[in-house]
Design an enzyme around this catalytic site. Structure first.
Site, PDB file in Angstrom:
ATOM      1  N   LYS A 135       4.591   0.520   9.411  1.00 37.29           N
ATOM      2  CA  LYS A 135       4.643   1.803   8.706  1.00 37.29           C
ATOM      3  C   LYS A 135       4.017   2.912   9.541  1.00 37.29           C
ATOM      4  CE  LYS A 135       3.150   0.106   4.749  1.00 37.29           C
ATOM      5  NZ  LYS A 135       2.396   0.029   3.517  1.00 37.29           N
ATOM      6  N   ARG A 175       5.229 -12.845   9.739  1.00 42.92           N
ATOM      7  CA  ARG A 175       5.881 -11.548   9.527  1.00 42.92           C
ATOM      8  C   ARG A 175       7.310 -11.622  10.000  1.00 42.92           C
ATOM      9  NH1 ARG A 175       2.206  -7.324   8.917  1.00 42.92           N
ATOM     10  NH2 ARG A 175       3.714  -5.713   9.465  1.00 42.92           N
ATOM     11  N   GLU A 214       0.877  -1.163   0.000  1.00 43.38           N
ATOM     12  CA  GLU A 214       0.000   0.000   0.000  1.00 43.38           C
ATOM     13  C   GLU A 214       0.925   1.227   0.000  1.00 43.38           C
ATOM     14  OE1 GLU A 214      -2.732   0.417   3.322  1.00 43.38           O
ATOM     15  OE2 GLU A 214      -3.334   2.374   2.525  1.00 43.38           O
TER      16      GLU A 214
HETATM   17  P1  ATP Z   1       2.726  -2.168   7.920  1.00 46.12           P
HETATM   18  O1  ATP Z   1       2.207  -2.962   9.068  1.00 46.12           O
HETATM   19  O2  ATP Z   1       4.130  -1.765   8.050  1.00 46.12           O
HETATM   20  O3  ATP Z   1       1.833  -1.018   7.493  1.00 46.12           O
HETATM   21  P2  ATP Z   1       1.545  -3.575   5.827  1.00 46.12           P
HETATM   22  O4  ATP Z   1       1.336  -5.027   5.834  1.00 46.12           O
HETATM   23  O5  ATP Z   1       0.319  -2.787   6.075  1.00 46.12           O
HETATM   24  O6  ATP Z   1       2.734  -3.208   6.751  1.00 46.12           O
HETATM   25  P3  ATP Z   1       1.720  -3.349   3.012  1.00 46.12           P
HETATM   26  O7  ATP Z   1       2.246  -2.249   2.197  1.00 46.12           O
HETATM   27  O8  ATP Z   1       0.277  -3.649   2.965  1.00 46.12           O
HETATM   28  O9  ATP Z   1       2.162  -3.040   4.484  1.00 46.12           O
HETATM   29  O10 ATP Z   1       2.568  -4.665   2.786  1.00 46.12           O
HETATM   30  C1  ATP Z   1       2.895  -5.176   1.523  1.00 46.12           C
HETATM   31  C2  ATP Z   1       3.255  -6.616   1.665  1.00 46.12           C
HETATM   32  O11 ATP Z   1       4.364  -6.746   2.559  1.00 46.12           O
HETATM   33  C3  ATP Z   1       2.128  -7.431   2.252  1.00 46.12           C
HETATM   34  O12 ATP Z   1       2.009  -8.623   1.488  1.00 46.12           O
HETATM   35  C4  ATP Z   1       2.559  -7.711   3.651  1.00 46.12           C
HETATM   36  O13 ATP Z   1       2.058  -8.927   4.091  1.00 46.12           O
HETATM   37  C5  ATP Z   1       4.089  -7.700   3.544  1.00 46.12           C
HETATM   38  N1  ATP Z   1       4.690  -7.302   4.802  1.00 46.12           N
HETATM   39  C6  ATP Z   1       4.501  -6.162   5.493  1.00 46.12           C
HETATM   40  N2  ATP Z   1       5.178  -6.174   6.651  1.00 46.12           N
HETATM   41  C7  ATP Z   1       5.828  -7.354   6.704  1.00 46.12           C
HETATM   42  C8  ATP Z   1       6.701  -7.980   7.647  1.00 46.12           C
HETATM   43  N3  ATP Z   1       7.038  -7.395   8.795  1.00 46.12           N
HETATM   44  N4  ATP Z   1       7.188  -9.206   7.349  1.00 46.12           N
HETATM   45  C9  ATP Z   1       6.862  -9.812   6.211  1.00 46.12           C
HETATM   46  N5  ATP Z   1       6.050  -9.288   5.286  1.00 46.12           N
HETATM   47  C10 ATP Z   1       5.526  -8.071   5.520  1.00 46.12           C
HETATM   48 MG    MG Z   2      -1.307  -3.609   4.845  1.00 48.30          MG
END
Ligand code: ATP
Ligand code: MG
Length: 550
Positions: A270, A260, A33
């Site tokens: 984020k 994760r 995102e």
């Molecule tokens: P955040 O919690 O930092 O906002 P998010 O999951 O909302 O992370 P996205 O931009 O939606 O951020 O993530 C893109 C991809 O990265 C998704 O498939 C998510 O599952 C993966 N991802 C995000 N954080 C992690 C993490 N700590 N470990 C592994 N994969 C991750």
């Molecule tokens: Mg997300």
């Protein structure tokens, strides 16, 4: 590196292929995102998907799940693309969920026509009170049985901008008693009169993430839709949405979840990283102390070391916390192989060699990288006046101190053995200069008995007549606690010593260092040349050994 067996995701894919899934139809995606910069957690997902693409020679899309225009921006899109490229990965298609807004809107109308969605005209608070709890079923909305015609007409009005935010929402009609809270008539569309970084003012309604994400995977014909474990309960909902718009053609994405990446001493959210930026606790998303890909790049981490780290961590379904030292170890190991060596003195103390007569000094040869002799040699000028580190001299040596002290000998690296004979002091009694004598026959590598003489310590040096000034930013971990952000008070968890700036003296050849080039400053650690155009400046990347071991 040790070769690992197939991870559980690869085993699932192998199983699918064995059962007849055509390899040609494999397709993966990384779906960020664009509401922030990529961080070390995303690295895991990026490496997983792109490495699968490499392994099976199949396309990997980069898809921006841009359904929340209030939080998203083109700046983030650009930064994400730049970071993935920098890591060395290429995507097949650059996709945006916003490109599917028309399709999603059409499907939403189909949902209503099929009696699978309805317009709810309650407030979000009212809707929330009817949700129930995991052990208590929710209540149906009084609008749940609203005629489809009426829902269609209000949805049309929402689309045209006739309603304000919060007046109506479109909800899927699933099951208010489902043990899966996500299945309790989730919102599919909301009114939102906000400009979108790609679609501008075109839309007055925006699809919810859950409605968009699974459908987008289907639109792109992603075969294996990989996400983190918290999305496991969403799978049932994505399946319901796909069934609701069926008959489907082509491939139905298979979602599988992995754990994760959590790293000690590090925040991988984020939202919390955005707080650090907003509150100006760091200089930006790319502050070298940030666990963002762009921060780590400025810190001097290499794409290779990050990818090695991701492979070392592996992919599993088990939640755990990886020790931040492992990441530092991967960086250190890679830099040890590739970083040219240099000498720098960060806390300078002047020494004068009183019996050294050669005015012009002399050239001393050093390996650029002892790990790779082919890189050749560099020359350093040895003169009668030098800087050494303050810590390498003690006037009254404590037990076990084997470097320079009055009457004691030490070797200047790759050069001569010197002995301290006197000290000069300021009015407060602080040592300002150490007078030394050198042994002219002790030059390293000359193979004389004197040159082979063993002394207890070897120290690094630069000529005070030839060295150039450089600014050095010594970074350390941003947080002093192992699980930062656990209590929401991240300001109190900051390591006050996470940035210390010093004026150093470095070997002259470093004045030609390229931006982004890493060096090993001998005995001090790994450093990277910054892109500061005004001053010669280096950021500390990582120490030579793990300084955090308990
Ligand atoms: P955040 O919690 O930092 O906002 P998010 O999951 O909302 O992370 P996205 O931009 O939606 O951020 O993530 C893109 C991809 O990265 C998704 O498939 C998510 O599952 C993966 N991802 C995000 N954080 C992690 C993490 N700590 N470990 C592994 N994969 C991750
Ligand atoms: Mg997300």
């Amino acid at each position: 590196m040790k070769k690992k067996g197939p991870n559980f995701i690869e085993q699932i894919i192998e199983g699918d292929i064995a059962r007849g899934f055509d390899k040609k139809n494999l397709r993966f995606r990384f779906p960020p995102e664009p509401n922030g910069y990529l961080h070390i957690g995303h690295l895991k997902a990026i490496c997983l998907n792109f490495n699968l693409g490499k392994k099976y020679n199949s396309p990997v899309n980069l898809r921006f799940d841009d359904t929340n225009p209030e939080k998203e921006a083109k700046e983030y899109v650009d930064a994400i693309k730049h970071d993935i490229n920098w890591l060395g990965f290429d995507w097949d298609k650059e996709c945006y969920a916003s490109d599917y807004f028309d399709q999603l809107h059409e499907w939403a109308i189909i949902l209503i026509k099929k009696n699978k969605a309805y317009i709810d005209s309650q407030t979000s608070e009212q809707i929330a009170t009817q949700k129930g709890t995991p052990t208590k079923p929710g209540q149906n909305s009084p609008f749940r049985e609203r005629p489809n015609e009426e829902s269609l007409s209000i949805f049309e009005g929402m689309y045209k901008g006739e309603y304000n935010q919060g007046e109506h929402v479109l909800r899927a009609k699933i099951d208010m008693a489902s043990p899966n809270m996500l299945m309790r008539d989730p919102v599919v569309y909301r009114v939102m009169k906000v400009s979108h970084h790609r679609t501008g003012e075109n839309w007055n309604i925006y699809p919810m993430y859950d409605w968009t994400h699974g459908e987008s995977d289907y639109i792109e014909q992603v075969s294996h839709s990989l996400c983190t474990l918290e999305f496991e309960p969403h799978r049932e909902l994505y399946d319901w949405f796909l069934d609701a718009i069926s008959p489907l053609e082509g491939i139905r994405p298979k979602q599988r979840e992995f754990s994760r990446l959590n790293l000690s001493f590090t925040i991988t959210s984020k939202r919390k990283l955005a707080q650090l930026v907003e509150k100006k606790i760091v200089s930006g998303w790319d502050d070298p102390r940030m666990p963002t890909i762009s921060g780590l790049r400025k810190r001097g981490y290499t794409p290779q070391s990050l990818k090695n780290f991701a492979v070392t961590v592996g992919v599993s379904k088990r939640e755990n916390v990886i020790d931040a030292s492992l990441l530092e170890f991967c960086v250190r190991s890679h830099l040890n192989e590739i970083a040219p060596r240099a000498m720098a003195v960060i806390n300078p103390l002047k020494i004068k060699i009183i019996n050294y007569a050669k005015q012009e000094g002399e050239k001393i040869n050093f390996d650029i990288n002892p790990q790779n002799k082919e890189e050749g040699k560099r020359e350093i000028i040895f003169t009668d006046e030098m800087f050494i580190e303050k810590e390498d001299f003690q006037e009254n040596p404590e037990d076990g101190f084997f470097r320079l002290s009055p009457g004691e000998e030490v070797r200047l690296k790759n050069a001569y053995i010197i002995k301290a004979v006197d000290v000069l002091k300021d009015e407060k009694g602080g040592v300002t200069e150490v007078l030394c004598e050198y042994d002219p026959k002790s030059k390293s590598g000359t193979n004389t008995p004197e040159s082979n003489r063993r002394v207890k310590g070897t120290i690094h040096w630069v000529s005070s007549k030839k060295a150039v000034r450089a600014k050095i930013n010594i970074y350390d971990r941003l947080f002093k606690v192992e699980e930062p952000g656990k209590n929401e008070t991240i300001e109190n968890e900051i390591n006050e010593n996470s940035l210390i700036t010093k004026e150093a003296f470095v070997e002259p050849y470093l004045s030609n260092a390229k931006d982004g080039q890493q060096y090993q400053f001998q005995r001090l650690g790994y450093f990277v040349k910054t892109d500061n155009k005004k001053t010669l400046e280096f950021n500390k990347t990582v120490g030579l050994r793990d300084g955090w071991k308990k």
